[in-house]
Design a protein around this motif. Sequence first.
Motif, PDB file in Angstrom:
ATOM      1  N   TYR A  61       4.488 -73.514 -51.079  1.00  0.00           N
ATOM      2  CA  TYR A  61       4.260 -73.824 -49.662  1.00  0.00           C
ATOM      3  C   TYR A  61       5.595 -74.107 -48.976  1.00  0.00           C
ATOM      4  O   TYR A  61       5.835 -73.699 -47.851  1.00  0.00           O
ATOM      5  CB  TYR A  61       3.324 -75.031 -49.548  1.00  0.00           C
ATOM      6  CG  TYR A  61       2.891 -75.338 -48.133  1.00  0.00           C
ATOM      7  CD1 TYR A  61       1.924 -74.575 -47.488  1.00  0.00           C
ATOM      8  CD2 TYR A  61       3.442 -76.413 -47.436  1.00  0.00           C
ATOM      9  CE1 TYR A  61       1.527 -74.856 -46.191  1.00  0.00           C
ATOM     10  CE2 TYR A  61       3.055 -76.698 -46.139  1.00  0.00           C
ATOM     11  CZ  TYR A  61       2.098 -75.919 -45.520  1.00  0.00           C
ATOM     12  OH  TYR A  61       1.709 -76.206 -44.227  1.00  0.00           O
TER      13      TYR A  61
ATOM     14  N   SER B 198       8.409 -71.070 -46.673  1.00  0.00           N
ATOM     15  CA  SER B 198       8.219 -71.530 -45.291  1.00  0.00           C
ATOM     16  C   SER B 198       9.327 -71.103 -44.335  1.00  0.00           C
ATOM     17  O   SER B 198       9.255 -71.391 -43.142  1.00  0.00           O
ATOM     18  CB  SER B 198       8.107 -73.068 -45.266  1.00  0.00           C
ATOM     19  OG  SER B 198       9.348 -73.633 -45.678  1.00  0.00           O
TER      20      SER B 198
ATOM     21  N   LYS C 137       7.906 -69.140 -41.499  1.00  0.00           N
ATOM     22  CA  LYS C 137       6.579 -69.623 -41.077  1.00  0.00           C
ATOM     23  C   LYS C 137       6.717 -70.952 -40.330  1.00  0.00           C
ATOM     24  O   LYS C 137       7.800 -71.537 -40.286  1.00  0.00           O
ATOM     25  CB  LYS C 137       5.688 -69.830 -42.294  1.00  0.00           C
ATOM     26  CG  LYS C 137       5.585 -68.574 -43.141  1.00  0.00           C
ATOM     27  CD  LYS C 137       4.457 -68.601 -44.115  1.00  0.00           C
ATOM     28  CE  LYS C 137       4.408 -67.291 -44.886  1.00  0.00           C
ATOM     29  NZ  LYS C 137       5.702 -66.943 -45.554  1.00  0.00           N
TER      30      LYS C 137
ATOM     31  N   ARG D   6       5.184 -74.437 -40.861  1.00  0.00           N
ATOM     32  CA  ARG D   6       4.385 -75.193 -41.827  1.00  0.00           C
ATOM     33  C   ARG D   6       4.612 -76.700 -41.661  1.00  0.00           C
ATOM     34  O   ARG D   6       5.594 -77.113 -41.050  1.00  0.00           O
ATOM     35  CB  ARG D   6       4.720 -74.733 -43.249  1.00  0.00           C
ATOM     36  CG  ARG D   6       4.138 -73.354 -43.511  1.00  0.00           C
ATOM     37  CD  ARG D   6       4.211 -72.964 -44.948  1.00  0.00           C
ATOM     38  NE  ARG D   6       3.346 -71.838 -45.211  1.00  0.00           N
ATOM     39  CZ  ARG D   6       3.402 -71.071 -46.264  1.00  0.00           C
ATOM     40  NH1 ARG D   6       4.308 -71.309 -47.207  1.00  0.00           N
ATOM     41  NH2 ARG D   6       2.563 -70.074 -46.423  1.00  0.00           N
TER      42      ARG D   6
END
Length: 305
Positions: free
Chosen positions: A79, A83, A86, A88
């Motif tokens: 995650y 990132s 993205k 996040r």
Amino acid sequence: MSPVAVTDSELSYLTQKQVAKFYDDGYLILPGFLEQDEVAALMERTQRLLDSFDLEGHPLTKFTTGEEEDESKHVGDEYFLSSGDKVRFFMEEDAVGKDGKLNRPKNRAVNKIGHGLHELDPVFREITLHNSKLKSVARDLKFHKDPAILQSMVICKQPEIGGKVPEHNDSTFLYTDPPSAVGFWFALENCTPTNGALSFLPGSHKTTRISKRFVRLREGGTEFEKLAEDNEPTKDEDYVLETCDAGTLVLIHGSVLHKSEKNRSQATRYAYTFHMIESEPYAKYDGKNWLQPTEELPFSKLFEH
Ligand SMILES: O=C(O)CCC(=O)C(=O)O
């Protein structure tokens, strides 16, 4: 990178004195860089992102701020590692209870939002890539020939639980050869002694080696790779606390030591930050860095926008 002698008339935003101060101290405080309406727009957008992100399926990845024994623990997971391109949401350590659930509303649980805001979010994109004042600052500094922007984030420093950020320099995390990282850090709220204002060790960029690097491991996860002997321990009393008002821009040389304390107040301390590095062929971005450009999101060349 060394300063190039210029006169004020050759500069378009900074003064000669400010440029010299950046190169002498390793950081520069620019109060009032953002207009009040720009701060308000960034705050509103941050609130909206915090209110609207989906907790369903969220891994509740925590952002550990690097206490010695668990320095790189937070970022082992996908995650975090994926990132860079993205938007996040990473949680405060103290916002996740022993039961693995958030112990407060999600908008008061997020430590930071990252790391592709500068490209993917329209409000942050405008202030970052289409900002003539910012381009003037980059030109005036003459630190980069062809600056590229990466690793943008809102750091929330939530009331009472906003974690401290221990002493570090940014080139440890964004390694280029030669080192070229500069942090652009914007206070979106007033930063005080109790809510976790930044503090700096002036001049430490001239005396501190980049002694370790934060690398992405082939087998997954991250670690700090040792590059040189540790630097001499620093003294708290040599640090300068830089309280500042909302709208202030702080320029942070990639080698200068800086930190911030835990937020002990009842107020948030939101800040927006991104990093600028030199592009090839002037500097080589290292393939081991945790954040890698992707096809979807190559690094954003400031002067091409
Ligand atoms: O916002 C903070 O408290 C820390 C920021 C920082 O250290 C950085 O951006 O390098």
